[in-house]
Design an enzyme around this catalytic site. Structure first.
Site, PDB file in Angstrom:
ATOM      1  N   GLY A  14       0.847  -1.183   0.000  1.00  0.00           N
ATOM      2  CA  GLY A  14       0.000   0.000   0.000  1.00  0.00           C
ATOM      3  C   GLY A  14       0.888   1.240   0.000  1.00  0.00           C
ATOM      4  O   GLY A  14       2.085   1.174  -0.306  1.00  0.00           O
ATOM      5  N   SER A  42      -5.509  -1.273   1.361  1.00  0.00           N
ATOM      6  CA  SER A  42      -6.641  -0.347   1.351  1.00  0.00           C
ATOM      7  C   SER A  42      -6.332   0.974   0.656  1.00  0.00           C
ATOM      8  O   SER A  42      -7.264   1.644   0.197  1.00  0.00           O
ATOM      9  CB  SER A  42      -7.091  -0.057   2.788  1.00  0.00           C
ATOM     10  OG  SER A  42      -7.496  -1.244   3.415  1.00  0.00           O
ATOM     11  N   GLY A  48     -11.688   9.408  -0.537  1.00  0.00           N
ATOM     12  CA  GLY A  48     -11.296  10.676   0.058  1.00  0.00           C
ATOM     13  C   GLY A  48      -9.791  10.738  -0.016  1.00  0.00           C
ATOM     14  O   GLY A  48      -9.126   9.716  -0.236  1.00  0.00           O
ATOM     15  N   GLY A  49      -9.247  11.877   0.198  1.00  0.00           N
ATOM     16  CA  GLY A  49      -7.883  12.107  -0.246  1.00  0.00           C
ATOM     17  C   GLY A  49      -6.849  12.090   0.846  1.00  0.00           C
ATOM     18  O   GLY A  49      -6.834  11.212   1.704  1.00  0.00           O
ATOM     19  N   GLU A 114     -13.533  18.005   4.625  1.00  0.00           N
ATOM     20  CA  GLU A 114     -14.126  16.768   5.144  1.00  0.00           C
ATOM     21  C   GLU A 114     -14.428  16.928   6.620  1.00  0.00           C
ATOM     22  O   GLU A 114     -13.987  17.885   7.266  1.00  0.00           O
ATOM     23  CB  GLU A 114     -13.193  15.577   4.878  1.00  0.00           C
ATOM     24  CG  GLU A 114     -13.266  15.123   3.417  1.00  0.00           C
ATOM     25  CD  GLU A 114     -12.394  13.938   3.080  1.00  0.00           C
ATOM     26  OE1 GLU A 114     -11.854  13.307   4.000  1.00  0.00           O
ATOM     27  OE2 GLU A 114     -12.233  13.662   1.888  1.00  0.00           O
ATOM     28  N   HIS A 230     -16.580   3.403   9.133  1.00  0.00           N
ATOM     29  CA  HIS A 230     -16.962   4.504   8.247  1.00  0.00           C
ATOM     30  C   HIS A 230     -18.481   4.589   8.265  1.00  0.00           C
ATOM     31  O   HIS A 230     -19.158   3.572   8.136  1.00  0.00           O
ATOM     32  CB  HIS A 230     -16.456   4.261   6.825  1.00  0.00           C
ATOM     33  CG  HIS A 230     -16.483   5.499   5.990  1.00  0.00           C
ATOM     34  ND1 HIS A 230     -17.660   6.057   5.542  1.00  0.00           N
ATOM     35  CD2 HIS A 230     -15.487   6.301   5.564  1.00  0.00           C
ATOM     36  CE1 HIS A 230     -17.375   7.156   4.855  1.00  0.00           C
ATOM     37  NE2 HIS A 230     -16.056   7.332   4.852  1.00  0.00           N
ATOM     38  N   ARG A 277     -16.105  11.367  12.785  1.00  0.00           N
ATOM     39  CA  ARG A 277     -16.599  10.132  12.184  1.00  0.00           C
ATOM     40  C   ARG A 277     -17.260   9.193  13.205  1.00  0.00           C
ATOM     41  O   ARG A 277     -18.255   8.548  12.911  1.00  0.00           O
ATOM     42  CB  ARG A 277     -15.412   9.437  11.525  1.00  0.00           C
ATOM     43  CG  ARG A 277     -15.806   8.449  10.519  1.00  0.00           C
ATOM     44  CD  ARG A 277     -14.605   7.999   9.744  1.00  0.00           C
ATOM     45  NE  ARG A 277     -14.381   8.820   8.583  1.00  0.00           N
ATOM     46  CZ  ARG A 277     -13.405   8.625   7.722  1.00  0.00           C
ATOM     47  NH1 ARG A 277     -12.547   7.664   7.923  1.00  0.00           N
ATOM     48  NH2 ARG A 277     -13.258   9.393   6.673  1.00  0.00           N
ATOM     49  N   HIS A 336     -13.537   0.204   8.872  1.00  0.00           N
ATOM     50  CA  HIS A 336     -12.833   1.014   7.872  1.00  0.00           C
ATOM     51  C   HIS A 336     -11.344   1.188   8.171  1.00  0.00           C
ATOM     52  O   HIS A 336     -10.524   1.091   7.272  1.00  0.00           O
ATOM     53  CB  HIS A 336     -13.528   2.377   7.829  1.00  0.00           C
ATOM     54  CG  HIS A 336     -12.993   3.323   6.810  1.00  0.00           C
ATOM     55  ND1 HIS A 336     -13.013   3.056   5.458  1.00  0.00           N
ATOM     56  CD2 HIS A 336     -12.429   4.562   6.935  1.00  0.00           C
ATOM     57  CE1 HIS A 336     -12.493   4.079   4.795  1.00  0.00           C
ATOM     58  NE2 HIS A 336     -12.114   4.998   5.666  1.00  0.00           N
ATOM     59  N   ARG A 371      -9.614   8.485  14.187  1.00  0.00           N
ATOM     60  CA  ARG A 371      -8.785   9.149  13.173  1.00  0.00           C
ATOM     61  C   ARG A 371      -9.576  10.233  12.437  1.00  0.00           C
ATOM     62  O   ARG A 371     -10.736  10.029  12.074  1.00  0.00           O
ATOM     63  CB  ARG A 371      -8.291   8.121  12.154  1.00  0.00           C
ATOM     64  CG  ARG A 371      -7.496   8.712  11.018  1.00  0.00           C
ATOM     65  CD  ARG A 371      -7.035   7.637  10.064  1.00  0.00           C
ATOM     66  NE  ARG A 371      -8.134   6.946   9.452  1.00  0.00           N
ATOM     67  CZ  ARG A 371      -8.722   7.324   8.311  1.00  0.00           C
ATOM     68  NH1 ARG A 371      -8.312   8.411   7.672  1.00  0.00           N
ATOM     69  NH2 ARG A 371      -9.719   6.633   7.819  1.00  0.00           N
TER      70      ARG A 371
HETATM   71  C1  SIN Z   1     -13.598   8.662   2.670  1.00  0.00           C
HETATM   72  O1  SIN Z   1     -13.410   8.908   1.490  1.00  0.00           O
HETATM   73  O2  SIN Z   1     -14.631   8.952   3.244  1.00  0.00           O
HETATM   74  C2  SIN Z   1     -12.539   7.957   3.444  1.00  0.00           C
HETATM   75  C3  SIN Z   1     -11.460   8.875   3.772  1.00  0.00           C
HETATM   76  C4  SIN Z   1     -10.709   8.406   4.962  1.00  0.00           C
HETATM   77  O3  SIN Z   1     -11.033   7.379   5.531  1.00  0.00           O
HETATM   78  O4  SIN Z   1      -9.787   9.106   5.355  1.00  0.00           O
END
Ligand code: SIN
Length: 536
Positions: A14, A42, A48-49, A114, A230, A277, A336, A371
């Site tokens: 990864g 993963s 998401g970035g 985010e 997630h 989250r 996640h 996180r």
């Molecule tokens: C997402 O795209 O929601 C995941 C991003 C992440 O877990 O940091």
């Protein structure tokens, strides 16, 4: 058994494994990955970035503060500062080396917002195909790097240790059978644990291998009870890896709806859909546990060119025959990311000399109990480079003579291994998931032990698929048991660890929990922290 020598062995392909391998030149690196090709893990699935305070109007100090706030009192603030400060600089270096991030028409980097970030600081690549785009680029660089030998379909069975620390890895290769890889340093970069649960956003290879390898070798582990769910995976009947609906959708204005079509997150948290989250996952998970569906409303976003901005999500919805322009999409939480892992210092060193870890398998303390979104790829990049720097500085010597590692004499038969993996994932989802309690955790530990004790054994042949499946099951059961035991020991609720019998955070538990395996069976010693966290 063959023997192969290199300076450094990297396990995993990864983001952390690839970045570390590239950064270790001119040392000779063997990169072992159990997947058939690069990349694995993963990172490739990240939509998401990667978060970094690279906008002149932003500040790494603010990014560190958001990281600490999300961590629910357990983030190590020094590590957070290191992550965000060095992260901005190290990522800028990769951008200058050509890592392909999305840009506006005027050439400036696009920065998204985010959950729980105080500023727009999330870089994407290929819209919501960030992981795929970045990992394709890094895979090409690794393939072209003369100092890296890529060994695909190579399953790391065990770390091999001697008196001086780690001396190599015993692996089974689809092409070559058993190989004893010898090196002066080993970097674990083998990702997370999502596949230990019934539903996960992680790919099939995320079976908790790194934690199990490190645990059996006697390394310190920490924060194992903190598994992040997630909030918005696609709901449905599928098990195993389920499609992710990126958090960036909510950052771009998508709302969560209840069964009556009303928003419910505004009542749960002042940041509503952009709450941390764990808060969003808990709110959704609670409704679903009560038999109520939850939907993600993408209609306004889709009316504003959403399908073009989120091509991966558009493809997921099309494959599921759902039309986001017309109807809200059913969602449910899924395992996640693992905040816990193999304890490392700021340079990736573990408690075993010569053994390093980076990426999701490592526990730097940067994520605490929860996180912050898009901090994982940044952590992988920063701490893989730091580990590589430390390994280069240590000039790993070729290890002295050691006894050849013993090969496993027996394996679990393949049909049973596959069935038990599913049973274990059900136990984890039922009792070690989003909401836990002491009785459920105790039962889960007993059930996992019973599954282990009930395994049949057959003489080990040389079939790679059978060895990998049996080895993964061995890793799954050990890592699952360690997570469940750590969760039972932590008598409070904090971040991603929520217990109905201990519903509040407790001051006496405001510390990280270290775990070491004291024998071959998954009996653990929960060690007190070496130092309390500084009070912020
Ligand atoms: C997402 O795209 O929601 C995941 C991003 C992440 O877990 O940091």
């Amino acid at each position: 058994m063959q023997m192969r020598h290199s300076d450094v062995i990297v396990i995993g392909s990864g983001m952390a494994g690839m970045v570390a391998a590239l950064s270790l030149a001119p040392l000779r690196v063997s990169l072992l990955t159990k997947t058939d090709d690069l990349p694995g893990g993963s990172s490739n699935w990240a939509q998401g970035g990667i978060a970094a305070a690279i906008d002149p109007a932003d500040d790494p100090v603010e990014h560190a503060a958001d990281t600490v706030a999300a961590g629910a009192g357990l983030t190590d603030p020094e590590m957070a500062t290191l992550l965000t400060d060095e992260g901005a600089r190290r990522l800028t270096r990769w951008i200058n080396r050509g890592l392909p991030f999305d840009r506006n028409e005027d050439g400036r980097l696009c920065l998204g917002r985010e959950a729980a970030h105080g500023a727009a600081r999330v870089l994407h690549a290929g819209g919501d195909a960030t992981g795929r785009t970045l990992m394709a680029d890094l895979s090409a660089r690794v393939r072209a790097a003369g100092h890296v030998t890529v060994e695909t379909s190579a399953f790391a069975w065990d770390l091999v240790t001697g008196r001086q620390g780690v001396v190599g890895v015993l692996a089974h290769h689809a092409a070559d059978g058993w190989v004893f890889h010898r090196a002066g340093a080993v970097l674990l970069a083998c990702g997370g644990v999502g596949q230990l649960y019934r539903h996960t956003t992680n790919p099939v290879e995320a079976t908790g291998d790194g934690i199990a390898l490190a645990a059996r070798a006697g390394a310190d582990l920490a924060d194992l009870e903190f598994v992040q769910f997630h909030p918005t995976a696609l709901a449905g009947t599928r098990t195993g890896q389920v499609p992710l609906l990126t958090e960036a959708l909510r950052g771009a204005g998508a709302h969560l709806l209840d069964e009556h079509g009303g928003r419910f997150m505004q009542k749960a948290h002042p940041l509503a859909e952009l709450a941390p989250r764990d808060v969003v996952a808990k709110a959704i998970g609670g409704r679903i546990a009560g038999g109520l569906p939850v939907y993600l409303d993408l209609r306004a976003l889709w009316a504003d060119d959403g399908a073009a901005r989120f091509p991966t999500v558009a493809g997921i919805c099309a494959a599921a025959k759902l039309d986001p322009a017309r109807l809200p999409i059913p969602v449910a939480p899924a395992a996640h990311y693992h905040m816990g892992g193999v304890v490392t210092d700021a340079d990736g060193r573990t408690s075993i000399p010569g053994l390093y870890a980076a990426g999701e398998v490592a526990c730097t303390g940067v994520h605490g109990a929860n996180r912050l979104a898009s901090n994982s790829l940044l952590e992988a990049l920063v701490f893989a480079e730091r580990a590589a720097d430390a390994i280069l500085a240590s000039a790993p010597a070729r290890p002295g003579p050691v006894a050849l590692p013993l090969l496993p004499a027996t394996l679990t038969p393949m049909p049973q291994a596959a069935a038990v993996a599913m049973q274990a994932a059900d136990i984890m989802a039922e009792s070690v998931g989003l909401l836990r309690d002491g009785i459920g955790l105790s039962c889960a530990i007993a059930e996992l032990e019973a599954l282990d004790a009930g395994l049949d054994r057959e003489a080990a042949g040389d079939d790679h698929a059978a060895i990998r499946l049996s080895g993964e099951l061995r890793n799954r059961l050990l890592t699952s048991a360690l997570i469940a035991q750590a969760a039972l020991a932590r008598q409070e609720s904090r971040g991603a660890h929520q217990r109905s019998d201990w519903p509040d955070a407790r001051a006496e538990w405001r510390h990280r929990q270290r775990v070491t395996l004291t024998g071959p069976a998954p009996r653990i010693r929960v060690a007190p922290p070496r130092s309390p966290l500084p009070v912020m």
